[in-house]
Design a protein around this motif. Structure first.
Motif, mmCIF file in Angstrom:
data_model
loop_
_atom_site.group_PDB
_atom_site.id
_atom_site.type_symbol
_atom_site.label_atom_id
_atom_site.label_comp_id
_atom_site.label_asym_id
_atom_site.label_seq_id
_atom_site.Cartn_x
_atom_site.Cartn_y
_atom_site.Cartn_z
ATOM 1 N N ALA A 66 34.168 53.863 47.781
ATOM 2 C CA ALA A 66 34.046 52.432 48.082
ATOM 3 C C ALA A 66 35.419 51.912 48.493
ATOM 4 N N HIS A 67 35.437 50.912 49.362
ATOM 5 C CA HIS A 67 36.693 50.279 49.778
ATOM 6 C C HIS A 67 36.625 48.781 49.485
ATOM 7 N N ILE A 68 37.689 48.291 48.870
ATOM 8 C CA ILE A 68 37.775 46.866 48.536
ATOM 9 C C ILE A 68 39.034 46.324 49.189
ATOM 10 N N GLY A 69 38.864 45.488 50.197
ATOM 11 C CA GLY A 69 40.008 44.931 50.914
ATOM 12 C C GLY A 69 40.490 43.650 50.267
ATOM 13 N N LEU A 70 41.662 43.703 49.646
ATOM 14 C CA LEU A 70 42.266 42.537 49.002
ATOM 15 C C LEU A 70 43.740 42.477 49.385
ATOM 16 N N TYR A 71 44.257 41.290 49.626
ATOM 17 C CA TYR A 71 45.701 41.145 49.747
ATOM 18 C C TYR A 71 46.150 40.005 48.845
ATOM 19 N N ARG A 72 47.397 40.074 48.417
ATOM 20 C CA ARG A 72 47.925 39.088 47.490
ATOM 21 C C ARG A 72 48.604 37.961 48.253
ATOM 22 N N ASP A 73 48.121 36.744 48.059
ATOM 23 C CA ASP A 73 48.759 35.589 48.683
ATOM 24 C C ASP A 73 50.194 35.483 48.165
ATOM 25 N N PRO A 74 51.185 35.467 49.065
ATOM 26 C CA PRO A 74 52.581 35.482 48.611
ATOM 27 C C PRO A 74 53.007 34.244 47.845
ATOM 28 N N LEU A 78 49.448 47.906 38.592
ATOM 29 C CA LEU A 78 48.780 46.849 37.838
ATOM 30 C C LEU A 78 49.876 45.862 37.448
ATOM 31 N N ALA A 79 50.154 44.921 38.340
ATOM 32 C CA ALA A 79 51.264 43.975 38.153
ATOM 33 C C ALA A 79 50.736 42.690 37.517
ATOM 34 N N THR A 80 50.345 41.720 38.333
ATOM 35 C CA THR A 80 49.711 40.522 37.776
ATOM 36 C C THR A 80 48.294 40.827 37.326
ATOM 37 N N ALA A 81 47.712 41.882 37.893
ATOM 38 C CA ALA A 81 46.327 42.324 37.650
ATOM 39 C C ALA A 81 45.298 41.465 38.364
ATOM 40 N N ASN A 82 45.735 40.502 39.159
ATOM 41 C CA ASN A 82 44.777 39.631 39.834
ATOM 42 C C ASN A 82 43.867 40.414 40.782
ATOM 43 N N SER A 83 44.442 41.338 41.548
ATOM 44 C CA SER A 83 43.634 42.127 42.480
ATOM 45 C C SER A 83 42.689 43.061 41.738
ATOM 46 N N ALA A 84 43.184 43.718 40.696
ATOM 47 C CA ALA A 84 42.346 44.632 39.922
ATOM 48 C C ALA A 84 41.187 43.893 39.264
ATOM 49 N N VAL A 85 41.465 42.741 38.703
ATOM 50 C CA VAL A 85 40.416 41.938 38.067
ATOM 51 C C VAL A 85 39.365 41.537 39.090
ATOM 52 N N ALA A 86 39.812 41.077 40.266
ATOM 53 C CA ALA A 86 38.878 40.664 41.312
ATOM 54 C C ALA A 86 38.042 41.841 41.802
ATOM 55 N N ALA A 87 38.679 43.002 41.963
ATOM 56 C CA ALA A 87 37.964 44.184 42.446
ATOM 57 C C ALA A 87 36.889 44.626 41.451
ATOM 58 N N ILE A 88 37.223 44.635 40.188
ATOM 59 C CA ILE A 88 36.255 45.088 39.183
ATOM 60 C C ILE A 88 35.149 44.059 39.002
ATOM 61 N N THR A 89 35.489 42.790 39.098
ATOM 62 C CA THR A 89 34.453 41.752 39.069
ATOM 63 C C THR A 89 33.452 41.969 40.202
ATOM 64 N N LYS A 90 33.965 42.296 41.378
ATOM 65 C CA LYS A 90 33.103 42.551 42.533
ATOM 66 C C LYS A 90 32.213 43.760 42.287
ATOM 67 N N MET A 91 32.778 44.826 41.732
ATOM 68 C CA MET A 91 31.990 46.017 41.454
ATOM 69 C C MET A 91 30.889 45.726 40.434
ATOM 70 N N LYS A 92 31.199 44.925 39.438
ATOM 71 C CA LYS A 92 30.182 44.559 38.445
ATOM 72 C C LYS A 92 29.082 43.719 39.081
ATOM 73 N N GLU A 93 29.458 42.818 39.971
ATOM 74 C CA GLU A 93 28.470 41.986 40.662
ATOM 75 C C GLU A 93 27.511 42.847 41.476
ATOM 76 N N ARG A 94 28.014 43.995 41.961
ATOM 77 C CA ARG A 94 27.184 44.913 42.742
ATOM 78 C C ARG A 94 26.451 45.922 41.862
ATOM 79 N N GLY A 95 26.555 45.766 40.546
ATOM 80 C CA GLY A 95 25.746 46.573 39.639
ATOM 81 C C GLY A 95 26.469 47.634 38.842
ATOM 82 N N ALA A 96 27.755 47.863 39.094
ATOM 83 C CA ALA A 96 28.484 48.914 38.365
ATOM 84 C C ALA A 96 28.554 48.587 36.879
ATOM 85 N N LYS A 97 28.321 49.603 36.058
ATOM 86 C CA LYS A 97 28.324 49.419 34.608
ATOM 87 C C LYS A 97 29.370 50.283 33.911
#
Length: 213
Positions: A102-110, A138-157
């Motif tokens: 899977a690919h999750i495209g995220l960039y961090r707003d500067p 895993l710095a601020t973790a904002n991207s990781a949190v958003a990515a995993i939230t997205k995966m959960k929304e798509r059904g990942a458990k």
């Protein structure tokens, strides 16, 4: 941060720590950094997949028949947070070439340091697969949190998160938002600076991997 936080596994294998030290060095070339990231990804994946379920199968070796072990269930999904996650992804696929991706495209707003999504593509049946989300930092973790939230929304458990380096601030935020997801990392560094970079860290993993600034 004293001790290892709950839900976090630091892979302290000598080969991991050696490769990480070379990667931190500012004198390490783009080619060297990229190769080391690929190598260390396989070692981290060993730990992240340690508890995968096995099933018994009957096979014939050149010498005799036997009962042996194989992975049970559907194939793994490696979910790469673009773009730097692809550096880890290549090494993980060396180890598990049959995994789905899977690919999750995220960039961090500067300015805000918040993630902005621009792309998402994943297998349909995430609920039936172990999903390993990958990003070097895993710095601020904002991207990781958003990515995993997205995966959960798509059904990942069943989700794990693999990274090269983590900051205490990022671990705290991550664990608050996704306490059910284990973090596997090579090191927990000291802190984040004012620009959201891990200190001492290794700089921007994507830039060092691709030779960009």
């Amino acid at each position: 941060m004293l001790g290892t936080p709950e839900g976090v596994k630091v892979v302290d294998h000598p080969l991991v720590q050696h490769k990480l030290t070379v990667m931190r060095d500012v004198e390490t070339s783009t080619r060297g950094f990229r190769q080391l990231l690929r190598e260390i990804a396989g070692l981290l994946t060993y730990e992240a997949t340690r508890d995968l379920e096995l099933t018994d199968v009957h096979i014939r070796t050149p010498v005799a028949e036997m009962n042996a072990k194989k992975l049970a269930g559907k194939k793994l999904v490696f979910a790469s947070i673009l773009r730097a996650g692809n550096g880890l992804l290549e090494g993980m696929l060396d180890l598990v070439p049959s995994a789905r991706v899977a690919h999750i495209g995220l960039y961090r707003d500067p300015e805000t340091l918040q993630p902005v999504e621009y792309y998402f593509k994943a297998p349909d049946d995430l609920s039936e697969r172990v999903v390993i989300v990958v990003d070097p930092m895993l710095a601020t973790a904002n991207s990781a949190v958003a990515a995993i939230t997205k995966m959960k929304e798509r059904g990942a458990k069943d989700i794990r998160f693999v990274c090269l380096l983590a900051a205490p601030e990022g671990i705290k935020h991550f664990r608050e938002m996704h306490p059910d997801v284990q973090v596997v990392t090579a090191a927990i560094d000291d802190h984040l600076n004012d620009h959201g970079y891990i200190v001492p860290g290794l700089g921007d993993a994507g830039d060092r991997m691709y030779g960009t600034k």
